[in-house]
Design an enzyme around this catalytic site. Structure first.
Site: not given
Ligand code: PGA
Length: 258
Positions: A173, A213, A167, A11, A97, A9, A95
């Site tokens: 992140g 992560s 997640e 983003k 976000e 992803n 997601h």
């Molecule tokens: P990340 O994000 O691997 O940067 O932690 C995962 C995601 O948001 O799908």
């Protein structure tokens, strides 16, 4: 054998030239991948262009979001039909976000899921608790609520077209990855919800990904846990080498099971 997934992803990262460059490099590095299903989810603006590059490859294309209406006065939004027209096979829905930064509700996500299925896209539904929810012992309740709201009323066949990504918001992140035990516990819970709503067989068939992560350094350990059927990768999916290494971990694991 269940086909595990390695999905990136991106983003809001990479313009069209950067996306194309990434794909060309990645395809060279994936020549020996046999069993893992690789999915790239770039920003909307790169879908068409990299969709053309991926056409003859085994890498699938996914979007990061969509609207639940077919068309109309929804400035700035993109429909499922539009995604289909630019080679998308998958769409990430719910997601964290989208939920936390853009205020998407469980109801919005359910409507999106139904529309994605109607238009023959395969949803990757994201669920996960915040740090506060985990610390106050509400993880399982949050997963149940998000799961039930999203999949309410689905037929077996529609459910089969979906994947789920666990997640935890506190791991996205942040560099803090869930332990294999924490991920397994959540995945088991989700599988039980599927078994209760549909059947034990369908629960085993479904792919439940872990995201938060994931990096080349922790991918082997995570994928080795029985409950994890692949990854949804953010930050580490932006670099060809690190994403290719995560794909390789998934593929190695599958090949070792044959
Ligand atoms: P990340 O994000 O691997 O940067 O932690 C995962 C995601 O948001 O799908």
């Amino acid at each position: 054998m269940k086909r595990y997934i390695a999905a990136a992803n991106w983003k809001m990262n990479k313009d069209v030239p950067e996306s194309r460059e990434f794909v060309k490099e990645l395809l060279k590095k994936l020549l020996n991948i046999k069993d893992a299903e690789v999915i790239l989810c770039p920003p909307f603006t790169s879908l068409f262009s990299i969709g053309e590059l991926l056409k003859k490859s085994k890498v699938r294309l996914g979007a990061q979001n969509m609207h639940f209406a077919d068309s109309g006065a929804f400035t700035g939004e993109i429909s499922a039909g539009m995604l289909k027209s630019v080679y998308c096979e998958y769409v990430i829905l719910g997601h964290s976000e989208r939920r936390h930064v853009f205020g998407e509700t469980d109801e919005d996500i359910h409507k999106k899921l139904l529309k994605a299925l109607e238009k023959e896209l395969k949803p990757i539904l994201c669920v996960g608790e915040t740090l506060e929810e985990r610390q106050s012992g509400r993880t399982i309740d949050v997963l149940k609520q998000q799961y039930r709201a999203a999949f309410d009323g689905l037929s077996d066949n529609d459910m089969r077209r979906c994947a789920i990504a666990y997640e935890p918001v506190w791991a996205i992140g942040t560099g803090v990855v869930a332990t294999p035990e924490q991920a397994s516990e959540a995945h088991r819970e989700i599988r039980q919800l599927i078994a209760r709503q549909f059947s034990g067989d369908l629960a085993q068939e479904m792919r439940i990904l872990y995201g938060g992560s994931v990096k080349p350094e922790n991918a082997d350990e995570l994928i080795a846990t029985d409950e994890i059927d692949g990854f949804l990768v953010g930050g580490a999916g932006l670099k060809v080498d690190s994403f290719a290494s995560i794909v390789q971990s998934v593929d190695n694991y599958l090949q070792a099971q044959e």
